[in-house]
Motif scaffolding. Structure first.
Motif, mmCIF file in Angstrom:
data_model
loop_
_atom_site.group_PDB
_atom_site.id
_atom_site.type_symbol
_atom_site.label_atom_id
_atom_site.label_comp_id
_atom_site.label_asym_id
_atom_site.label_seq_id
_atom_site.Cartn_x
_atom_site.Cartn_y
_atom_site.Cartn_z
ATOM 1 N N SER A 348 0.965 -1.083 0.141
ATOM 2 C CA SER A 348 0.224 -0.048 0.054
ATOM 3 C C SER A 348 0.727 1.192 0.181
ATOM 4 C CB SER A 348 -1.056 0.072 1.279
ATOM 5 O OG SER A 348 -1.798 -1.063 1.006
ATOM 6 N N CYS A 349 0.364 2.235 -0.675
ATOM 7 C CA CYS A 349 1.252 3.391 -0.706
ATOM 8 C C CYS A 349 0.237 4.813 -0.536
ATOM 9 C CB CYS A 349 1.962 3.322 -2.071
ATOM 10 S SG CYS A 349 0.735 3.565 -3.573
ATOM 11 N N VAL A 350 0.666 5.532 0.401
ATOM 12 C CA VAL A 350 -0.344 6.866 0.810
ATOM 13 C C VAL A 350 0.752 7.809 1.041
ATOM 14 C CG1 VAL A 350 -1.917 5.456 1.930
ATOM 15 C CG2 VAL A 350 -0.006 5.948 3.318
ATOM 16 N N CYS A 351 0.331 9.061 0.909
ATOM 17 C CA CYS A 351 1.100 10.306 1.287
ATOM 18 C C CYS A 351 0.470 11.006 2.543
ATOM 19 C CB CYS A 351 0.893 11.227 0.205
ATOM 20 S SG CYS A 351 1.650 10.512 -1.436
ATOM 21 N N VAL A 352 1.423 11.334 3.392
ATOM 22 C CA VAL A 352 1.160 12.097 4.745
ATOM 23 C C VAL A 352 2.438 12.914 5.215
ATOM 24 C CG1 VAL A 352 2.035 9.982 6.024
ATOM 25 C CG2 VAL A 352 0.329 11.423 7.072
ATOM 26 N N LEU A 356 6.048 10.597 1.055
ATOM 27 C CA LEU A 356 5.372 9.257 0.570
ATOM 28 C C LEU A 356 5.836 7.807 1.181
ATOM 29 C CD1 LEU A 356 3.883 7.282 -1.882
ATOM 30 C CD2 LEU A 356 6.191 7.378 -3.144
ATOM 31 N N LEU A 357 4.908 7.117 1.683
ATOM 32 C CA LEU A 357 5.094 5.967 2.412
ATOM 33 C C LEU A 357 4.747 4.465 1.541
ATOM 34 C CD1 LEU A 357 3.809 6.794 6.089
ATOM 35 C CD2 LEU A 357 6.052 6.776 5.136
ATOM 36 N N VAL A 358 5.487 3.862 1.555
ATOM 37 C CA VAL A 358 5.484 2.491 0.771
ATOM 38 C C VAL A 358 5.290 1.432 1.969
ATOM 39 C CG1 VAL A 358 6.075 0.683 -0.984
ATOM 40 C CG2 VAL A 358 6.383 3.210 -1.303
ATOM 41 N N ILE A 359 4.334 0.635 2.068
ATOM 42 C CA ILE A 359 4.176 -0.145 3.162
ATOM 43 C C ILE A 359 3.736 -1.431 2.822
ATOM 44 C CG2 ILE A 359 2.654 -0.482 5.408
ATOM 45 C CD1 ILE A 359 1.821 2.389 4.993
ATOM 46 N N GLY A 360 4.659 -2.483 3.672
ATOM 47 C CA GLY A 360 4.399 -4.070 3.509
ATOM 48 C C GLY A 360 4.408 -4.510 2.032
ATOM 49 N N GLY A 361 3.450 -5.431 1.859
ATOM 50 C CA GLY A 361 3.845 -6.145 0.500
ATOM 51 C C GLY A 361 4.519 -7.399 0.662
ATOM 52 N N SER A 362 4.729 -8.023 -0.632
ATOM 53 C CA SER A 362 5.454 -9.086 -0.827
ATOM 54 C C SER A 362 6.449 -8.942 -1.748
ATOM 55 C CB SER A 362 4.730 -10.386 -1.273
ATOM 56 O OG SER A 362 3.758 -10.154 -2.370
ATOM 57 N N TYR A 363 7.616 -9.689 -1.683
ATOM 58 C CA TYR A 363 8.782 -9.532 -2.458
ATOM 59 C C TYR A 363 8.912 -10.970 -3.164
ATOM 60 C CZ TYR A 363 10.094 -4.961 -0.740
ATOM 61 O OH TYR A 363 10.055 -3.506 -0.404
ATOM 62 N N ALA A 364 9.070 -10.986 -4.383
ATOM 63 C CA ALA A 364 9.343 -12.204 -4.995
ATOM 64 C C ALA A 364 10.337 -12.151 -6.032
ATOM 65 C CB ALA A 364 8.274 -12.741 -5.921
ATOM 66 N N PRO A 365 11.532 -13.084 -6.034
ATOM 67 C CA PRO A 365 12.634 -13.010 -6.835
ATOM 68 C C PRO A 365 12.172 -13.038 -8.321
ATOM 69 C CG PRO A 365 12.577 -15.502 -5.961
ATOM 70 C CD PRO A 365 11.460 -14.459 -5.205
ATOM 71 N N HIS A 403 -1.651 -7.104 0.490
ATOM 72 C CA HIS A 403 -2.935 -7.043 -0.031
ATOM 73 C C HIS A 403 -3.998 -6.569 1.145
ATOM 74 C CE1 HIS A 403 -1.025 -9.693 -2.731
ATOM 75 N NE2 HIS A 403 -1.744 -9.117 -3.908
ATOM 76 N N PHE A 404 -3.807 -5.622 1.729
ATOM 77 C CA PHE A 404 -4.570 -5.147 3.034
ATOM 78 C C PHE A 404 -4.928 -3.891 2.756
ATOM 79 C CE2 PHE A 404 0.049 -3.847 3.196
ATOM 80 C CZ PHE A 404 0.138 -2.756 3.623
ATOM 81 N N ALA A 405 -5.872 -3.372 3.610
ATOM 82 C CA ALA A 405 -6.481 -2.169 3.700
ATOM 83 C C ALA A 405 -5.741 -1.082 4.470
ATOM 84 C CB ALA A 405 -7.732 -2.153 4.292
ATOM 85 N N CYS A 406 -5.507 0.217 3.646
ATOM 86 C CA CYS A 406 -4.553 1.175 4.097
ATOM 87 C C CYS A 406 -5.181 2.713 3.786
ATOM 88 C CB CYS A 406 -3.172 1.164 3.644
ATOM 89 S SG CYS A 406 -2.098 2.442 4.202
ATOM 90 N N SER A 407 -5.134 3.551 4.855
ATOM 91 C CA SER A 407 -5.711 4.882 4.572
ATOM 92 C C SER A 407 -5.141 5.642 5.492
ATOM 93 C CB SER A 407 -7.322 4.863 4.625
ATOM 94 O OG SER A 407 -7.810 5.997 4.252
ATOM 95 N N CYS A 623 -0.122 3.632 -6.973
ATOM 96 C CA CYS A 623 0.004 5.017 -7.118
ATOM 97 C C CYS A 623 -0.750 5.820 -6.195
ATOM 98 C CB CYS A 623 -0.733 5.592 -8.520
ATOM 99 S SG CYS A 623 -2.574 4.985 -8.676
ATOM 100 N N ALA A 624 -0.085 6.919 -5.856
ATOM 101 C CA ALA A 624 -0.647 7.831 -4.846
ATOM 102 C C ALA A 624 -0.263 9.407 -5.057
ATOM 103 C CB ALA A 624 0.284 7.558 -3.426
ATOM 104 N N SER A 625 -0.956 10.169 -4.727
ATOM 105 C CA SER A 625 -0.980 11.836 -4.975
ATOM 106 C C SER A 625 -0.401 12.448 -3.652
ATOM 107 C CB SER A 625 -2.223 12.344 -5.376
ATOM 108 O OG SER A 625 -3.094 12.200 -4.610
ATOM 109 N N LEU A 626 0.381 13.352 -3.783
ATOM 110 C CA LEU A 626 0.755 14.488 -2.890
ATOM 111 C C LEU A 626 0.661 15.953 -3.399
ATOM 112 C CD1 LEU A 626 2.106 15.025 0.097
ATOM 113 C CD2 LEU A 626 4.358 14.822 -1.326
ATOM 114 N N GLU A 627 -0.353 16.367 -2.527
ATOM 115 C CA GLU A 627 -0.798 17.861 -2.809
ATOM 116 C C GLU A 627 -0.215 18.843 -1.805
ATOM 117 O OE1 GLU A 627 -4.878 20.209 -3.863
ATOM 118 O OE2 GLU A 627 -4.962 18.028 -3.947
ATOM 119 N N GLU A 628 0.263 19.897 -2.323
ATOM 120 C CA GLU A 628 0.807 20.983 -1.716
ATOM 121 C C GLU A 628 -0.477 21.783 -1.094
ATOM 122 O OE1 GLU A 628 3.284 24.986 -2.221
ATOM 123 O OE2 GLU A 628 4.144 23.195 -2.942
ATOM 124 N N GLU A 629 -0.368 21.946 0.334
ATOM 125 C CA GLU A 629 -1.549 22.968 0.668
ATOM 126 C C GLU A 629 -1.206 24.440 0.377
ATOM 127 O OE1 GLU A 629 -1.127 22.604 4.953
ATOM 128 O OE2 GLU A 629 -1.439 20.282 5.054
#
Length: 632
Positions: A348-352, A356-365, A403-407, A623-629
């Motif tokens: 999962s990828c989110v912006c805070v 940008l944070l890329v969280i967890g997931g699986s790695y396969a060779p 494959h989890f929920a993230c927000s 994909c994730a978006s980051l918006e300047e305030e």
């Protein structure tokens, strides 16, 4: 000690030793001959002491009675002086003081080493010391013998501290040399800024009283490098010309005619998509754009810009970013790690907080020689800093998952559900992460969900976390799980979410109330939810893809869906290109196109942005978006 010695009670001197026949014969001689023999005897005693164990007989010298007290005070004064010089050198960062302190410290350590070696070699060194009538030497010796272990550790600690002080002085001196070079350039900048700058480009038909702008530029260069006559200019060779150009690029202000602080503010407002062009202007600009000062200034002002991050299937973990202001894509630096070259999915990828944070997931060779290697499901959290343009690892999750929920809700990252190797049928565990206290606290465990969820999606809707399963939208499964942040409780909500199980669905929420999603039953439609009535209605359709060498319009799949600045983006994807002969054969074409629309404008008006760069094309893994305030 001196006061005690001065008010001492008279004491008896050491027992008198009868002179030897040689010494009595010497005393009967005249004074001049007696003095000469005394010198010879002294030299003989010294030589005898050296031959008898490399010791120096200090008894041969006539020292003052409280010699030990004076020696003790002298050593203390020397140490205090050296320490004072070191403090002055460190405070003033003066090269001369640092060199002098380094020399004194080195000499002191060498003397201490020589003293230790002398004591270790000469076992009769105590006999070489003169008699101390004050008794302080004997007191010190008794104290050392009674506390020999403590004294050893104290001595070792003193030596280590002195060695560290010497090392730090050498490092500070080396840093000072680099800073001196930079300060020379800064002095040149200050001298140049004090002048009146003229435009460097000669505009047509524009002249001045002293000649053209090229003449002004030439005269300034001749003045700067001491070339007072035109004959000297003609004699410059190519190397001198190159050095002048190098010096010119350094001495130039950031923007001619503007103070450097104002010029820095102007360049800091330029969006990241133009940084590649800015670096081609001059060496000074390239150094500035890549410097830490530039990144710190933008971070201080909060000018991160607007970013759209994406990772495609065949990019080998190479993220790319889009700048809507510049309409330009550019690659991000690759993160380094143990599994940087493995295929990453299910994350999962989110912006805070402008990260940008890329969280967890699986790695396969990706190596075909390891077909039976199981994928590694991780709890890693990677962060990309858009100011420094670099990756770094953050606090890991409590539970590895993919494959989890993230927000993101209220500046905190919530994750729930998913799966790992030990729970393949789904996880009910949930946790929350606060990026602001990453150094002090890790992920916090939340109450588990009522039912485990696999391949789920999370979204923030009206201040609550909604966890949606990939099976929502089917007739028999239409329940989502909702987490109340204030009460920290889970509940179930029956609703009909128009998602397809066949696609990796995505939902975008704008202004915390407007929900948009893509439905691909038959054709790709964008739907939105009525926040008051709870129903769904169609906003518009995603246009089909038309290839230049194919007559039929094709429906894309596997694309990314993102929202940025009140606009919806459709990224990449793939299409099946069927053969016209009707043989049932087709080719898979990976797309790099980007389509944008404003969902508030009806009917939808789609436009194509610049395609993704490099090898980025095909299915979108994240994909994730980051918006300047307060961006304009």
């Amino acid at each position: 000690m001196l006061n005690q010695w001065n008010h001492r009670v008279p004491f008896s001197p050491p027992p008198f030793v009868s002179p030897s026949p040689d010494s009595s014969s010497v005393s009967l001689l005249p004074n001049s001959q007696s003095d000469s023999l005394r010198v010879l005897n002294l030299v003989a005693d010294v030589a005898y002491g050296i031959d008898d164990g490399l010791g120096l007989g200090l008894n041969s010298f006539k020292l003052p009675a409280p010699w030990f007290i004076y020696s003790f005070m002298g050593v203390g004064i020397i140490l205090c002086t050296i320490t004072l010089i070191g403090c002055i050198a460190a405070e003033s960062v003066n090269g001369c003081c640092l060199c002098f302190y380094t020399i004194l410290k080195t000499v002191l350590i060498l003397l201490e080493a020589a003293l230790v070696a002398f004591i270790a070699i000469d076992h009769h060194w105590q006999k070489d010391l003169p008699f101390d009538p004050t008794g302080e030497l004997q007191s010190l010796r008794s104290f050392v013998e009674e506390n020999v272990d403590i004294c050893k550790w104290v001595g070792i600690t003193v030596i280590v501290i002195q060695a560290l002080a010497l090392l730090l002085a050498i490092i500070l001196r080396a840093l000072l040399s680099t800073r001196t070079t930079d300060s020379e350039y800064e002095d040149d900048y200050e001298n140049v800024r004090g002048r009146t700058w003229e435009p460097l480009l000669n505009q047509s038909g524009q002249t001045s009283g002293s000649g053209t702008h090229s003449d002004i530029w030439s005269s300034r260069m001749r003045e700067k490098y001491g070339l007072n006559s035109g004959d000297k200019t003609k004699t410059l060779n190519q190397n001198a010309s190159m050095s002048m150009k190098s010096k010119e690029s350094v001495d130039q202000p950031i923007i001619p005619g503007l103070p450097d602080d104002l010029a820095l503010r102007c360049l800091a407002k330029v969006s990241h998509g133009h940084h590649g062009l800015l670096e081609t202007v001059s060496k000074r600009w390239r150094y500035l754009i890549r410097s830490s000062e530039y990144a710190h200034y933008k971070a201080k002002e909060g000018w991160c810009g607007n970013w759209l991050f994406a990772l495609t299937e065949q990019s080998n973990n190479q993220w790319i970013a889009y700048d809507p202001d510049a309409d330009r894509w550019h690659p991000l630096p690759k993160f380094s790690g143990d599994y940087a070259d493995w295929h990453h999915s299910g994350f999962s990828c989110v912006c805070v907080y402008n990260r940008l944070l890329v969280i967890g997931g699986s790695y396969a060779p990706q190596d075909s020689s390891l077909p039976h290697q199981k994928p590694l499901i991780t709890d890693y959290v990677l962060q990309f800093d858009p100011f420094k343009k670099e990756w770094k690892s953050m606090a890991s999750m409590r539970t590895p998952r993919s494959h989890f929920a993230c927000s993101v809700i209220g500046g905190k990252v919530y994750v729930a559900g998913g799966r790992n190797l030990s729970c393949t049928r789904g996880l009910a565990l949930a946790e929350v992460y606060d990026p602001l206290i990453d150094k002090h606290c890790r992920w916090e465990e939340l109450p588990p969900m009522p039912n485990p969820q696999v391949d789920c999606l999370g979204l923030s809707y009206k201040g609550k976390l909604h966890v949606l399963s990939d099976q929502v939208g089917l007739s028999d499964v239409n329940v989502s799980q909702v987490f109340n942040l204030s009460e920290k409780t889970w509940s179930t909500a029956e609703d009909i979410w128009p998602f397809s199980r066949a696609m990796q669905f995505s939902v975008q929420v704008m202004a915390d109330s407007r929900v948009y999603t893509v439905v691909d039953w038959g054709e790709s439609l964008i739907k939105t939810r009525d926040s008051e009535k709870g129903g769904w209605y169609i906003v518009g359709a995603i246009p089909s893809v038309i290839l230049h060498n194919h007559a039929r319009a094709l429906e894309a799949f596997g694309y990314g869906f993102a929202a940025l600045r009140e606009e919806l983006y459709i990224l990449g994807g793939k299409v099946l290109k069927w053969e016209d002969a009707g043989t049932g054969r087709f080719d898979i074409v990976r797309l790099g196109l980007v389509r944008v629309c404003n969902p508030l404008v009806r009917p939808l008006k789609w436009k194509e942005a610049r395609p993704m760069c490099g090898r980025a094309c095909g299915s979108i893994l994240g994909c994730a978006s980051l918006e300047e305030e307060n961006s304009v």
